[in-house]
Scaffold this active site. Sequence first.
Site, PDB file in Angstrom:
ATOM      1  N   ASP A 164       0.791  -1.312  -0.062  1.00  0.00           N
ATOM      2  CA  ASP A 164       0.019   0.101   0.073  1.00  0.00           C
ATOM      3  C   ASP A 164       1.001   1.294   0.233  1.00  0.00           C
ATOM      4  O   ASP A 164       2.198   1.091   0.005  1.00  0.00           O
ATOM      5  CB  ASP A 164      -0.850  -0.019   1.044  1.00  0.00           C
ATOM      6  CG  ASP A 164      -2.300   0.836   0.921  1.00  0.00           C
ATOM      7  OD1 ASP A 164      -3.107   0.563   1.612  1.00  0.00           O
ATOM      8  OD2 ASP A 164      -2.091   1.851   0.327  1.00  0.00           O
TER       9      ASP A 164
HETATM   10  C1  GLC Z   1      -4.435   4.253  -0.190  1.00  0.00           C
HETATM   11  C2  GLC Z   1      -5.230   2.953   0.045  1.00  0.00           C
HETATM   12  C3  GLC Z   1      -5.330   2.122  -1.009  1.00  0.00           C
HETATM   13  C4  GLC Z   1      -5.218   2.705  -2.133  1.00  0.00           C
HETATM   14  C5  GLC Z   1      -3.967   3.159  -2.437  1.00  0.00           C
HETATM   15  C6  GLC Z   1      -3.721   3.950  -3.720  1.00  0.00           C
HETATM   16  O1  GLC Z   1      -3.760   4.767   0.744  1.00  0.00           O
HETATM   17  O2  GLC Z   1      -5.051   2.200   1.376  1.00  0.00           O
HETATM   18  O3  GLC Z   1      -6.340   1.167  -0.747  1.00  0.00           O
HETATM   19  O4  GLC Z   1      -5.234   1.547  -3.353  1.00  0.00           O
HETATM   20  O5  GLC Z   1      -3.528   4.120  -1.400  1.00  0.00           O
HETATM   21  O6  GLC Z   1      -4.401   5.165  -3.936  1.00  0.00           O
END
Ligand code: GLC
Length: 751
Positions: free
Chosen positions: A271
Amino acid sequence: MRLGLPALVAFFVLPAAAQPDPATAKANALLAQLTLEEKIGQISQFFAFPGMPIDDAVKTGRVGSLLFVTDPKEINRLQDLAAQSRLRIPLIFGFDVIHGFRTIFPVPLGMAASWDPALVEGAQAIAAKEARAVGIHWSFAPMVDIARDPRWGRIVEGAGEDPYLGAAIARAQVKGFQGDHIGADHVLACVKHFAGYGAAEGGRDYDASNIADTQLWNVHLPPFRAAVQAGVGSVMSAYMDLNDVPATGNRWLMHDVLRQSWGFKGFVVSDADAVKSLVPHGFARDGADAALRALHAGINMEMTFGPGDYAKTLASSVEAGRVSVGQIDDAVRPILEAKVRLGLFDTAKVDEARAARVLAAPEHRVAARVAAERSAVLLRNEGSLLPLRPTAHTKLAVIGPLADAPYDQLGSWAFLGDGAETVTVLAGIRAKLGAQGAVEFAQGVQIRRTTPSIFDILKRYKDPEPWSEAQAAEELAKAVAAARRADVAVLVLGELQYMSGEQASRSSLDLPGRQQELLEAVVATGTPVVLVLVNGRPLNIAWASRHVPAILEAWFPGTQGGAAVASLLFGEANPGGKLPITWPKHVGQVPIYYSHNLTQKHEDQAKRYWDDPSEPLYAFGHGLSYAKFAVSALALNRSELAQGAMSRGQQIEISVDVENTGTVAGDEVVQLYVHQRAGSASRPIRELKGFERVSLAPREKKTVRFALGADELRYWSGALRRFVLEPETFDVWVGTDSKASLHGSFKLVPD
Ligand code: GLC
């Protein structure tokens, strides 16, 4: 020369089996040519917000993936830059296509409320087509985190509390995004957040998750396993600590469970900045250690704002002998394979004119309206106030902060949703009633998030100026006066777009702002009230449940939400959705969910607090219709089955009749629940193990069939610490919510 059979087999079969997959062959050929820096580029993904300096990294192959680029012209420009890199490896573009790309569907919790996997699959196929048309190849979805605490903001993004429903929705989403094979209108799916994010303590986003093995294996992991079995191409690691080991540094999760037990062959992306966060977690010493720990755990690609720990430290860690080139190659390989399978080496660029046509496709909006109709849940309809009758209800007051909220009704993760294309609830009702003056609007109250949201910078609208005290009083009075003049008041209450979603946890479930005051003032006029909820989590509507005759849960219903709500209110569509989450009376009951274990006194189930019954306001699986349904004639094909026979594939077959005893056509979701009466470990009071949404005309009857096999009855035993299928007696109930009472039972007997 006569070739005997063995020779023929060897000649025709073995070589084919021995030939590596073309994507693997291409990936290996590239790996043989890539420099170490270029390999590290392929496992680095940068956010590409406008103005961020990424061109040079792209041209020199120091980044292999970008996210948050959605303009086809810019995507084509960046692919041209990538084509200038030494080995011309195309970029893979990722984006959060969670519930639609330009055409926004109901939020995932709403889509799950349809209990209609085919609908979910179709919606994600449209989302994939729109995203791929602009040059995005990879969606960071499905989010399958099981959540049983509505204080958690991201409960809106998943399929609710139940692993069986969650697994069915996960499979459907992967199929919708990826198709049977990833074609030109498909995208790579990414099941997230692996794993246990929905159990964040107190519902506080990013807080630690402490989950017993039994809950992990029986509740939180099944939807992920279902996505892997459905062929999901990628996985996203979660932010939080899982039992004191951060998910993104958790080799047990990423290697032992995901790859060794489940045979996952795709790649794992962290993430955003979750690798860097291994340091503040108190897990890694510094960035270099974080990169090594994440890579060792099995994180193929680091998602980061600008060059991350992989990009900054892995080359020197290789030179220092702390990680081998082979380990780097193993991280890169599945990413290159995915790029080959997506066809990026053939056509990386998109046709911008086609993209515009795809995004404007009218059939996508029709699908979004149908999805919003089928996701809505009729929670209450005392005295059959609904459906409204244009003959009797000629003057409507449409009131509330969510009645005319073209962006807020889209919900979170709807960045490309265009407010100008949204049909608000007010617009939908006005389109139905037509005659001027038939519909009066009053906002009534203004609600605002009292703390900034991380998504404020991406909002495509300016927050309105705050009302003064005087203006607030005036607006409330206007709403009450409008209600007095009307035959029916439709109150549209709930949450703003970013009161739900990431970094949107709450300590309360009360209606935000002065909505409760507005609700009570409008009810006090004596005009019949219909409450429509636009929200992403169960809210405290206990008062409304006693004073408002009709309550429709519309969730954040998306681009066509208002058209759907109007169709439902006037009976052109009949609500058929069911709650995918238990609805508490108030936050004091949380966590609350239907498949809890029995306490020592069965009859005390509803009296677990001295100061308040512990029953929820609405049960998991609850949802009404304008039709009436009767479930009867439960039958099992056998009362006993040998445990071994079931292990070898035999099943208990269950049938039940469902009849529409009402006067209008409608849908019912027939649900099957199972309880194992005894075993090596205690089992929940009941668990969903089958469901089917059926459409029936008045007086029509249908037989619904279920099958229970080892997959449904096997569980991970906390006593034996392994999966077991045990020779015990099982209860089955079939009905239209988790209180199903039509009962049968069967025995699994020892061999
Ligand atoms: C965010 C979220 C994740 C998302 C990623 C990209 O922090 O936790 O679900 O896909 O970043 O936006």
